[in-house]
Write a protein that holds these residues in place. Structure first.
Motif, PDB file in Angstrom:
ATOM      1  N   MET A   9       0.808  -1.674  -0.257  1.00  0.00           N
ATOM      2  CA  MET A   9       0.306  -0.099   0.002  1.00  0.00           C
ATOM      3  C   MET A   9       0.969   1.571  -0.009  1.00  0.00           C
ATOM      4  O   MET A   9       0.355   1.970  -1.030  1.00  0.00           O
ATOM      5  N   TYR A  10       1.711   1.411   1.148  1.00  0.00           N
ATOM      6  CA  TYR A  10       2.895   2.985   0.831  1.00  0.00           C
ATOM      7  C   TYR A  10       3.491   2.793  -0.684  1.00  0.00           C
ATOM      8  O   TYR A  10       3.931   2.850  -1.066  1.00  0.00           O
ATOM      9  N   ARG A  11       3.765   1.812  -0.893  1.00  0.00           N
ATOM     10  CA  ARG A  11       4.682   1.145  -2.034  1.00  0.00           C
ATOM     11  C   ARG A  11       3.522   1.793  -3.297  1.00  0.00           C
ATOM     12  O   ARG A  11       4.255   2.993  -3.978  1.00  0.00           O
ATOM     13  N   ALA A  12       2.846   1.269  -3.626  1.00  0.00           N
ATOM     14  CA  ALA A  12       1.261   1.597  -4.703  1.00  0.00           C
ATOM     15  C   ALA A  12       1.319   3.649  -4.381  1.00  0.00           C
ATOM     16  O   ALA A  12       0.652   4.121  -5.617  1.00  0.00           O
ATOM     17  N   ALA A  13       1.055   3.723  -3.089  1.00  0.00           N
ATOM     18  CA  ALA A  13       0.709   5.488  -2.860  1.00  0.00           C
ATOM     19  C   ALA A  13       1.635   6.330  -3.567  1.00  0.00           C
ATOM     20  O   ALA A  13       2.141   7.095  -4.121  1.00  0.00           O
ATOM     21  N   ARG A  69       7.341   8.628   5.872  1.00  0.00           N
ATOM     22  CA  ARG A  69       7.377   9.366   6.931  1.00  0.00           C
ATOM     23  C   ARG A  69       6.295  10.025   7.627  1.00  0.00           C
ATOM     24  O   ARG A  69       6.604  11.104   8.351  1.00  0.00           O
ATOM     25  N   ILE A  70       4.890  10.692   6.922  1.00  0.00           N
ATOM     26  CA  ILE A  70       4.023  11.548   6.834  1.00  0.00           C
ATOM     27  C   ILE A  70       3.170  10.907   7.535  1.00  0.00           C
ATOM     28  O   ILE A  70       2.374  10.216   6.800  1.00  0.00           O
ATOM     29  N   PRO A  71       2.511  11.693   8.387  1.00  0.00           N
ATOM     30  CA  PRO A  71       2.041  11.129   9.293  1.00  0.00           C
ATOM     31  C   PRO A  71       0.419  10.723   8.904  1.00  0.00           C
ATOM     32  O   PRO A  71      -0.116  10.011   9.462  1.00  0.00           O
ATOM     33  N   GLU A  72       0.085  11.845   8.178  1.00  0.00           N
ATOM     34  CA  GLU A  72      -1.126  11.872   7.760  1.00  0.00           C
ATOM     35  C   GLU A  72      -1.258  10.272   6.945  1.00  0.00           C
ATOM     36  O   GLU A  72      -2.232  10.107   6.751  1.00  0.00           O
ATOM     37  N   VAL A  73      -0.152  10.975   5.949  1.00  0.00           N
ATOM     38  CA  VAL A  73      -0.479   9.906   5.056  1.00  0.00           C
ATOM     39  C   VAL A  73      -0.419   8.014   5.825  1.00  0.00           C
ATOM     40  O   VAL A  73      -1.250   6.972   5.614  1.00  0.00           O
ATOM     41  N   ARG A  74       0.406   8.088   7.041  1.00  0.00           N
ATOM     42  CA  ARG A  74       0.696   6.430   7.540  1.00  0.00           C
ATOM     43  C   ARG A  74      -1.319   6.912   8.096  1.00  0.00           C
ATOM     44  O   ARG A  74      -1.803   5.522   8.230  1.00  0.00           O
ATOM     45  N   HIS A  75      -2.043   8.014   8.971  1.00  0.00           N
ATOM     46  CA  HIS A  75      -3.332   7.208   8.896  1.00  0.00           C
ATOM     47  C   HIS A  75      -4.607   7.102   8.317  1.00  0.00           C
ATOM     48  O   HIS A  75      -4.369   6.556   8.719  1.00  0.00           O
ATOM     49  N   VAL A  76      -4.345   7.592   7.650  1.00  0.00           N
ATOM     50  CA  VAL A  76      -5.215   7.381   5.642  1.00  0.00           C
ATOM     51  C   VAL A  76      -4.340   5.834   5.592  1.00  0.00           C
ATOM     52  O   VAL A  76      -5.764   4.854   5.246  1.00  0.00           O
ATOM     53  N   LEU A  77      -3.567   5.519   5.028  1.00  0.00           N
ATOM     54  CA  LEU A  77      -3.196   3.896   4.994  1.00  0.00           C
ATOM     55  C   LEU A  77      -3.850   3.112   6.742  1.00  0.00           C
ATOM     56  O   LEU A  77      -4.266   1.945   6.432  1.00  0.00           O
ATOM     57  N   THR A  78      -3.395   2.998   7.543  1.00  0.00           N
ATOM     58  CA  THR A  78      -3.235   2.196   9.023  1.00  0.00           C
ATOM     59  C   THR A  78      -5.247   2.527   8.577  1.00  0.00           C
ATOM     60  O   THR A  78      -5.500   1.461   8.956  1.00  0.00           O
TER      61      THR A  78
END
Ligand code: C5P
Length: 221
Positions: A37-41, A103-112
């Motif tokens: 998912m992180y790779r696709a983003a 490392r971007i907190p909001e990106v992690r929030h969305v994917l989490t």
């Protein structure tokens, strides 16, 4: 057997996806590759010509993405907004940018949030960096899979024989740089959860690691 969740975390190239897929197949569970998912983003960010420093642009882009992990005839496929990016997300360019996006907190929030939803009905084997510590803190089984950096690089080397001119030393450098960024970020870094079982696979075969995890499932759940 009742359904439960299994979290598998660890550094790059520790064999998480191979092991997680085999454990999921044996138990009849769903495998969720959060790294994909992180790779696709990251692939979408690069396609859009955005750099990881342009945080608000990256966040807006990730919020709008429809990322799906689907089981195709050749294994798990990754679709972004309907496009199959399974092969593209494994490129060297994605490898060298993914930890900067992650490392971007909001990106992690969305994917989490997406990852939590996928595990809500249980029966999931999820691998990543922060699954046992943040995404599924109540997972019934938690594993921290690791191996020496050299052995991880050698395994990657065997997998990436299609990449001309790449040496084991370069791969070792690539994965240790990525591990350092993943360990040092402020939000949900790569860490062994306090209640995770650590398995060092440096000298273990894949079937032995799978058996060890299945044994933990039998005894702990
Ligand atoms: O597992 P994989 O090597 O495909 O993950 C690629 C990258 O995605 C990691 O190096 C990390 O930066 C990010 N990642 C993450 N959290 C996860 C899974 C992956 O930050 N749960």
């Amino acid at each position: 057997m009742e359904k439960f969740n299994i979290a598998i975390d660890g550094p790059a190239g520790a064999g998480k996806s191979t092991i997680a897929r085999l454990v999921a197949n044996t138990l009849g569970f769903v495998y969720v590759d959060t790294g994909a998912m992180y790779r696709a983003a990251t692939w979408c960010m690069l396609q859009a010509g955005i750099s990881p420093e342009q945080e608000s642009e990256v966040i807006a882009l990730v919020r709008d993405l429809d990322i799906r992990l689907v089981l195709g005839s050749d294994g798990q496929q990754v679709l972004v907004n309907g496009k199959d990016v399974t092969a593209e997300i494994r490129s060297a360019l994605v490898n060298s940018h993914v930890s900067q996006l992650a490392r971007i907190p909001e990106v992690r929030h969305v994917l989490t949030d997406k990852q939590k939803l996928l595990a809500v009905n249980k029966g999931v084997v999820m691998d990543g960096r922060d699954i046992g510590s943040h995404v599924l803190p109540h997972a019934e089984v938690k594993i921290f899979l690791t191996a020496s950096a050299r052995v991880r690089a050698e395994r990657r080397f065997k997998e990436t024989e299609g990449r001309p001119g790449v040496t084991v030393e370069q791969l070792e450098q690539e994965i240790t740089t990525r591990d350092r960024m993943d360990e040092q970020r402020e939000t949900a870094p790569l860490i062994q959860a306090a209640d995770a079982v650590r398995l060092d696979t440096t000298h273990l075969t894949i079937p032995l690691v799978v058996e060890r995890i299945l044994e933990l499932c039998r005894t702990e759940v």
